[in-house]
Design a protein around this motif. Structure first.
Motif, PDB file in Angstrom:
ATOM      1  N   LYS A 198       0.834  -1.205   0.000  1.00  0.00           N
ATOM      2  CA  LYS A 198       0.000   0.000   0.000  1.00  0.00           C
ATOM      3  C   LYS A 198       0.869   1.256   0.000  1.00  0.00           C
ATOM      4  O   LYS A 198       0.573   2.230  -0.699  1.00  0.00           O
ATOM      5  CB  LYS A 198      -0.922  -0.005   1.225  1.00  0.00           C
ATOM      6  CG  LYS A 198      -2.028  -1.036   1.172  1.00  0.00           C
ATOM      7  CD  LYS A 198      -2.841  -1.023   2.469  1.00  0.00           C
ATOM      8  CE  LYS A 198      -3.909  -2.096   2.473  1.00  0.00           C
ATOM      9  NZ  LYS A 198      -4.668  -2.135   3.755  1.00  0.00           N
ATOM     10  N   SER A 202       0.951   4.134  -2.875  1.00  0.00           N
ATOM     11  CA  SER A 202       0.630   5.527  -2.555  1.00  0.00           C
ATOM     12  C   SER A 202       1.618   6.500  -3.198  1.00  0.00           C
ATOM     13  O   SER A 202       1.284   7.661  -3.454  1.00  0.00           O
ATOM     14  CB  SER A 202       0.605   5.737  -1.044  1.00  0.00           C
ATOM     15  OG  SER A 202       1.917   5.629  -0.490  1.00  0.00           O
ATOM     16  N   SER A 205       0.202   7.481  -6.461  1.00  0.00           N
ATOM     17  CA  SER A 205      -1.074   8.199  -6.426  1.00  0.00           C
ATOM     18  C   SER A 205      -0.920   9.647  -6.026  1.00  0.00           C
ATOM     19  O   SER A 205      -1.842  10.437  -6.150  1.00  0.00           O
ATOM     20  CB  SER A 205      -2.038   7.505  -5.434  1.00  0.00           C
ATOM     21  OG  SER A 205      -1.517   7.525  -4.122  1.00  0.00           O
TER      22      SER A 205
END
Length: 206
Positions: A198, A202, A205
């Motif tokens: 994750k 990130s 993103s």
């Protein structure tokens, strides 16, 4: 065959393949930094390219042009200028005329930006892709060999790998290993792996 074009997203193994080819052939790998080749002065880029292609005769090796779209963008683009056309034409000419014993590898993250004529100058074009869930699982396993993985819920891990490249997975595996050693008495869990994945996702993103 000794002229290859690699295309695909960043982190999928294009540069590693060039290094592997050089290693297997026992040849030096020469990375061509295009920011040092391309200039705004008329004819200077072509002159520098000629020096590189001349060197291929005297110093046999694997010559790797990374992000070649900077050099070989489509001639019909809106921002096309005369010097850019001359630069591309020179590169195409040097590729076509090259008779050295060196291996030429070019890589791009943006295949659609390349001028169609560039594809005819290479013997083979390889397309790289981000890994499937099964391939991603294998990459993670290969980089976590020192841990007991029997308790890992790989079905949950598979749900976190979408969109990550091979390089992302390697980095996430390193993060998970470090967290397990420092914070969990060297016990690797599904939660630690998923959090590392994750965190890596990130980055893209932001």
């Amino acid at each position: 065959r000794r002229k290859f074009l690699f295309s695909g997203p960043p982190g999928t193994g294009k540069s590693m393949t060039a290094a592997a080819i050089a290693g297997e052939l026992g040849l030096p790998l020469f990375l061509i930094l295009l920011d040092g080749v391309i200039t705004k002065f008329m004819g200077e880029t072509a002159a520098k390219l000629r020096l590189i292609f001349d060197a291929m005769h005297s110093a046999r090796g694997v010559y790797f042009f990374d992000e070649v779209d900077a050099l070989a963008a489509r001639r019909a683009t809106d921002n096309d200028v005369g010097e850019a056309r001359r630069m591309l034409n020179s590169f195409l000419q040097f590729l076509e005329e090259d008779q050295s014993g060196s291996v030429i590898v070019a890589a791009t993250n943006h295949r659609t930006l390349l001028d169609p004529a560039i594809f005819r100058r290479f013997d083979t074009v390889f397309v790289y892709a981000k890994p499937t869930a099964e391939e991603a699982r294998q990459v993670l396993r290969n980089h976590l060999l020192t841990f007991d993985l029997d308790s890992i819920d790989w079905a949950k891990v598979d749900g976190q790998v979408d969109g990550l490249s091979q390089a992302d997975l390697v980095a996430a595996a390193g993060d998970a290993a470090r967290d397990a050693v420092l914070d969990n008495e060297s016990v690797l869990t599904t939660e630690i792996i998923n959090q590392a994945l994750k965190d890596r996702a990130s980055i893209h993103s932001d």
